[in-house]
Design an enzyme around this catalytic site. Sequence first.
Site, PDB file in Angstrom:
ATOM      1  N   HIS A   1      32.121  67.464  13.275  1.00 16.91           N
ATOM      2  CA  HIS A   1      32.168  68.507  12.242  1.00 16.91           C
ATOM      3  C   HIS A   1      32.379  67.943  10.833  1.00 16.91           C
ATOM      4  O   HIS A   1      32.489  66.731  10.650  1.00 16.91           O
ATOM      5  CB  HIS A   1      33.188  69.583  12.600  1.00 16.91           C
ATOM      6  CG  HIS A   1      34.576  69.053  12.800  1.00 16.91           C
ATOM      7  ND1 HIS A   1      35.331  68.554  11.781  1.00 16.91           N
ATOM      8  CD2 HIS A   1      35.331  68.944  13.926  1.00 16.91           C
ATOM      9  CE1 HIS A   1      36.497  68.170  12.246  1.00 16.91           C
ATOM     10  NE2 HIS A   1      36.515  68.382  13.549  1.00 16.91           N
TER      11      HIS A   1
ATOM     12  N   HIS B   1      35.009  65.375  10.354  1.00 17.17           N
ATOM     13  CA  HIS B   1      34.658  64.025  10.807  1.00 17.17           C
ATOM     14  C   HIS B   1      33.757  63.329   9.795  1.00 17.17           C
ATOM     15  O   HIS B   1      33.786  62.111   9.659  1.00 17.17           O
ATOM     16  CB  HIS B   1      33.964  64.075  12.182  1.00 17.17           C
ATOM     17  CG  HIS B   1      34.880  64.503  13.277  1.00 17.17           C
ATOM     18  ND1 HIS B   1      34.623  65.583  14.079  1.00 17.17           N
ATOM     19  CD2 HIS B   1      36.067  63.998  13.694  1.00 17.17           C
ATOM     20  CE1 HIS B   1      35.619  65.725  14.953  1.00 17.17           C
ATOM     21  NE2 HIS B   1      36.501  64.782  14.738  1.00 17.17           N
TER      22      HIS B   1
ATOM     23  N   LYS C   1      32.342  67.427  21.979  1.00 21.82           N
ATOM     24  CA  LYS C   1      32.612  68.433  20.946  1.00 21.82           C
ATOM     25  C   LYS C   1      31.750  68.104  19.738  1.00 21.82           C
ATOM     26  O   LYS C   1      31.347  66.967  19.544  1.00 21.82           O
ATOM     27  CB  LYS C   1      34.089  68.359  20.520  1.00 21.82           C
ATOM     28  CG  LYS C   1      35.086  68.648  21.612  1.00 21.82           C
ATOM     29  CD  LYS C   1      35.924  69.862  21.231  1.00 21.82           C
ATOM     30  CE  LYS C   1      36.961  70.181  22.281  1.00 21.82           C
ATOM     31  NZ  LYS C   1      38.180  69.377  22.110  1.00 21.82           N
TER      32      LYS C   1
END
Length: 563
Positions: A127, A130, A124
């Site tokens: 983003h 994070h 994933k």
Amino acid sequence: MDYKILVAERIKEHVDLELEVISKLIEIPPRPEMGDFAFPCFQLSKVMRKAPNIIATELASQINKESFERIECLGPYLNFFVDKVAFSKNIIEKVLLDGDLYGSSKDGEGKNVVVEYSSPNIAKPFHVGHLFTTAIGHSLYKMLSFEGYNTTRINHLGDWGTQFGKLISAYKRWVDEEALEKEPITELLRIYVKFHDEAEKNPELEDEGRAYFKKLEQGDEEAVALWKRFRNLSLKEFNKIYDLLGVDFDSWAGESFYNDKMDDMVKELETKGILTESNGAKVVMLDEYNMPPCIVVKSDGASIYATRDLTAAMYRKKEYDFHKCIYVVGKDQILHFNQVFKTLELAGHEWAKDCVHIPFGIVKFADKKLSTRKGDVVLLEDLLSEAVAKTLETIKEKNPNLENKEDVAKKIGIGAILFTYLKNSRERDIVFDWKEMLSFEGETGPYVQYAYARANSILLNAKDITGEADFSKLTSKEEFELAKTLEGLNKSVLYAIEKLEPSILTRYVIDVAKAFNKFYNAHHVLNIEDEGLKIARLKLIEATCQVIKNSLNLIGLDVVEKM
Ligand code: ARG
């Protein structure tokens, strides 16, 4: 010399209180007219059976005034005005002597702390949330190690769970190998999203996904090989970001690491009698604590997010014998951590109280253009590279002859983003706004970086600062205020650690930059006749550079020598 200690010692000579008690009572007055330190006499009033203002009057006349300009009483307060010149000289010399270690009191020696942060999910995108945990965690790590804590950084990668079964199933059906090699995370995300769309029409896909995860948990060769490949491809992408930020970890033990350790944990909870059957699942009931049950084993026998966290906490206690285990994770997971920590406590682990969740806010964008490229996640690489590109434009415009423009732009641009994350208390939501974030005015990374570069360039232009400094000439308000600000680094570091709040340090370094600019706007440095004063001012500037550098390093920024 630490003036606060000196104040406490001078008071101690006349009163019957422990030095530590006195020290805790000492305040920093809100206005400079009220002195540099104040001691309230209310507590003494109980011991000495006299009115506090009488005690203050008596002490003011008795106390040894050496190193102080004056000591006065104001109602129940005893106000200390330090000898400005002695104070400034002292602090400048201390900063220059301690250098890169200035600001540390080695308060954490002998204590082990685990800091878990970043922890993105395999396959994933990494983003903006994070990046928030990465910025906070990295800064906490820096501050803790600076204070002498023995710190272990853990990246608790999201690399296990039913979603990997789904991903294997999606891979087998729809992968585009070429795309996977070129832009792995984008391709993995594409097939994962497709899986969910297709599963809506064809629910049997969900069973297929679950079956693959089961295979993975049992160590099936093909499933494990695919999972490893997804993991490696993702890590390669994540490492690009970590390299850019200068972030590293001591352990990459993600969720998968606990796969072979979970059974023992479940057995332990069973033996301790806290597991209950609920619709085929094994849970810990937490209604007494106003929380939904903590699911430990799902009805199909598979593990779940909390299973891995419970196992990880026990493992970390054994492996690192932590004094504190800090989890830097978004505030949407507050309930999850409360459930996990409560379960540990119910299992009889008294150290559960040493596990702390450090939540942080949500990231929003003021600028529409920033918000998406594909789908609705902002790709971090875009965010970082745009910050660098925009800064480079500004530099080319303002200082076309600067050497290493790219390197400078990288430090300033990425620093600007980190600074934005760490500027306000972490639980506040953040609004990213290019104009504001990259501006050289206001409370921004570039503003502080520019103050440093400006100060540094004075030192470079001065060339020789080996002469004798005459600190007795540093008598102005601005010089004293700057020196006083420099004195506050250690206090800010300790407070930031106590609150696990890097913004305390970010605000501090903004104050240093402001105090420096005030000083520099009010006083000449290089073109003055008085050599002793000139050298004293240069030393003050040198100390300022050291303090800005130490502070910025603690929040994860590198200074630039010229810009
Ligand atoms: N991987 C999770 C996410 O991206 C964060 C993990 C947090 N840490 C933990 N020990 N649960 O949301």
